[in-house]
Motif scaffolding. Structure first.
Motif, mmCIF file in Angstrom:
data_model
loop_
_atom_site.group_PDB
_atom_site.id
_atom_site.type_symbol
_atom_site.label_atom_id
_atom_site.label_comp_id
_atom_site.label_asym_id
_atom_site.label_seq_id
_atom_site.Cartn_x
_atom_site.Cartn_y
_atom_site.Cartn_z
ATOM 1 N N VAL A 1 0.856 -1.196 0.000
ATOM 2 C CA VAL A 1 0.000 0.000 0.000
ATOM 3 C C VAL A 1 0.889 1.243 0.000
ATOM 4 C CG1 VAL A 1 -1.589 1.400 1.378
ATOM 5 C CG2 VAL A 1 -2.064 -1.013 1.019
ATOM 6 N N VAL A 2 1.873 1.273 0.877
ATOM 7 C CA VAL A 2 2.808 2.402 0.942
ATOM 8 C C VAL A 2 3.563 2.530 -0.384
ATOM 9 C CG1 VAL A 2 4.903 3.258 2.080
ATOM 10 C CG2 VAL A 2 3.031 2.318 3.449
ATOM 11 N N ASN A 3 4.034 1.414 -0.897
ATOM 12 C CA ASN A 3 4.797 1.404 -2.138
ATOM 13 C C ASN A 3 3.976 1.974 -3.297
ATOM 14 O OD1 ASN A 3 7.129 0.824 -3.648
ATOM 15 N ND2 ASN A 3 6.476 -1.251 -4.088
ATOM 16 N N PHE A 4 2.734 1.525 -3.455
ATOM 17 C CA PHE A 4 1.920 1.968 -4.578
ATOM 18 C C PHE A 4 1.420 3.402 -4.408
ATOM 19 C CE2 PHE A 4 1.018 -2.743 -5.096
ATOM 20 C CZ PHE A 4 1.926 -2.884 -6.123
ATOM 21 N N TYR A 5 1.300 3.873 -3.187
ATOM 22 C CA TYR A 5 0.781 5.219 -2.971
ATOM 23 C C TYR A 5 1.876 6.291 -3.033
ATOM 24 C CZ TYR A 5 -1.794 9.150 -1.051
ATOM 25 O OH TYR A 5 -2.378 10.372 -0.870
ATOM 26 N N PHE A 6 3.019 6.017 -2.422
ATOM 27 C CA PHE A 6 4.051 7.040 -2.266
ATOM 28 C C PHE A 6 5.211 6.939 -3.251
ATOM 29 C CE2 PHE A 6 2.250 6.833 2.063
ATOM 30 C CZ PHE A 6 1.883 8.161 2.190
ATOM 31 N N VAL A 7 5.457 5.772 -3.803
ATOM 32 C CA VAL A 7 6.691 5.545 -4.559
ATOM 33 C C VAL A 7 6.416 5.604 -6.064
ATOM 34 C CG1 VAL A 7 8.576 3.912 -4.955
ATOM 35 C CG2 VAL A 7 7.563 4.112 -2.674
ATOM 36 N N PRO A 8 7.196 6.405 -6.807
ATOM 37 C CA PRO A 8 7.053 6.447 -8.266
ATOM 38 C C PRO A 8 7.352 5.072 -8.882
ATOM 39 C CG PRO A 8 8.412 8.266 -7.498
ATOM 40 C CD PRO A 8 8.203 7.351 -6.326
ATOM 41 N N LEU A 9 6.740 4.779 -10.007
ATOM 42 C CA LEU A 9 6.831 3.477 -10.658
ATOM 43 C C LEU A 9 8.267 2.964 -10.779
ATOM 44 C CD1 LEU A 9 5.575 1.111 -12.231
ATOM 45 C CD2 LEU A 9 5.651 2.551 -14.279
ATOM 46 N N ASN A 10 9.187 3.789 -11.253
ATOM 47 C CA ASN A 10 10.557 3.328 -11.482
ATOM 48 C C ASN A 10 11.276 2.902 -10.206
ATOM 49 O OD1 ASN A 10 10.325 3.702 -14.195
ATOM 50 N ND2 ASN A 10 11.502 5.580 -14.265
ATOM 51 N N TYR A 11 10.829 3.377 -9.049
ATOM 52 C CA TYR A 11 11.501 3.062 -7.797
ATOM 53 C C TYR A 11 10.810 1.951 -7.007
ATOM 54 C CZ TYR A 11 14.194 7.234 -8.712
ATOM 55 O OH TYR A 11 15.017 8.153 -9.294
ATOM 56 N N ARG A 12 9.645 1.498 -7.437
ATOM 57 C CA ARG A 12 8.890 0.503 -6.669
ATOM 58 C C ARG A 12 9.628 -0.804 -6.511
ATOM 59 N NH1 ARG A 12 3.176 1.826 -9.432
ATOM 60 N NH2 ARG A 12 2.952 3.860 -8.448
ATOM 61 N N LEU A 13 10.260 -1.266 -7.567
ATOM 62 C CA LEU A 13 10.989 -2.532 -7.488
ATOM 63 C C LEU A 13 12.115 -2.428 -6.468
ATOM 64 C CD1 LEU A 13 11.502 -5.395 -8.458
ATOM 65 C CD2 LEU A 13 12.772 -4.445 -10.377
ATOM 66 N N ALA A 14 12.843 -1.316 -6.464
ATOM 67 C CA ALA A 14 13.927 -1.134 -5.496
ATOM 68 C C ALA A 14 13.378 -1.088 -4.070
ATOM 69 C CB ALA A 14 14.716 0.138 -5.800
#
Length: 166
Positions: free
Chosen positions: A133-146
């Motif tokens: 939830v935090v990842n999808f809400y706050f993190v831009p697509l390119n950084y989600r995997l990291a």
């Protein structure tokens, strides 16, 4: 440290797909190093470098491309950047993708090690829904995997230890 972060951001802007895959492989390998050194307490002389390279290869060739592609699909399926959209992405991720991915990951590593996949099914951590939830809400697509791989380092350490037990 700030200079390294800026360099990483520049590379991510120029080559997002390559950087995401290299990041995933590196972090999966780091999980194995942590597993061998902190969990198994092998020490430097007992460290199995081939195992670390094998786990890194799984990260480069499987984890990075599969999860990176999935995040792109999720952004197309749910393009909004709201709290509701983040929750929808987490539900799709946890309800559909995560069980399939974990099963495939365990099958890949298990096959490489000649181990049974079934023993690992009950070990899925419950932290992932909140992280996503935090990842999808706050993190831009390119950084989600990291981000997810950084959080996953402990889980990768556990998986590396568990799937490499003979």
């Amino acid at each position: 440290m700030a200079a390294l972060w800026k360099a990483y951001q520049r590379l991510m802007a120029r080559h997002p797909w390559k950087v995401q895959i290299v990041t995933a492989g590196t972090l999966v390998g780091a999980g194995d190093v942590i597993s061998q050194q902190l969990v198994e307490k092998r020490g430097l002389t007992g460290h199995n470098g081939q195992r670390t390279l094998k786990m890194m290869t799984v990260g480069f060739c499987f984890v990075g491309p599969v999860i990176g592609s999935w995040y792109q699909v999720l952004d197309r399926l749910v393009p909004a950047k709201t709290k509701v959209a983040a929750l929808q992405k987490m539900l799709l991720d946890q309800g559909g993708f995560a069980p399939c991915f974990l099963g495939c990951f365990l099958a890949v590593v298990g096959t490489l090690n000649g181990l049974s996949v079934e023993d690992n099914w009950s070990k899925i951590k419950r932290i992932w829904p909140a992280v996503q939830v935090v990842n999808f809400y706050f993190v831009p697509l390119n950084y989600r995997l990291a981000v997810v791989q950084c959080v996953a380092i402990l889980f990768n350490s556990y998986l590396s230890w568990k799937t490499n037990q003979l």
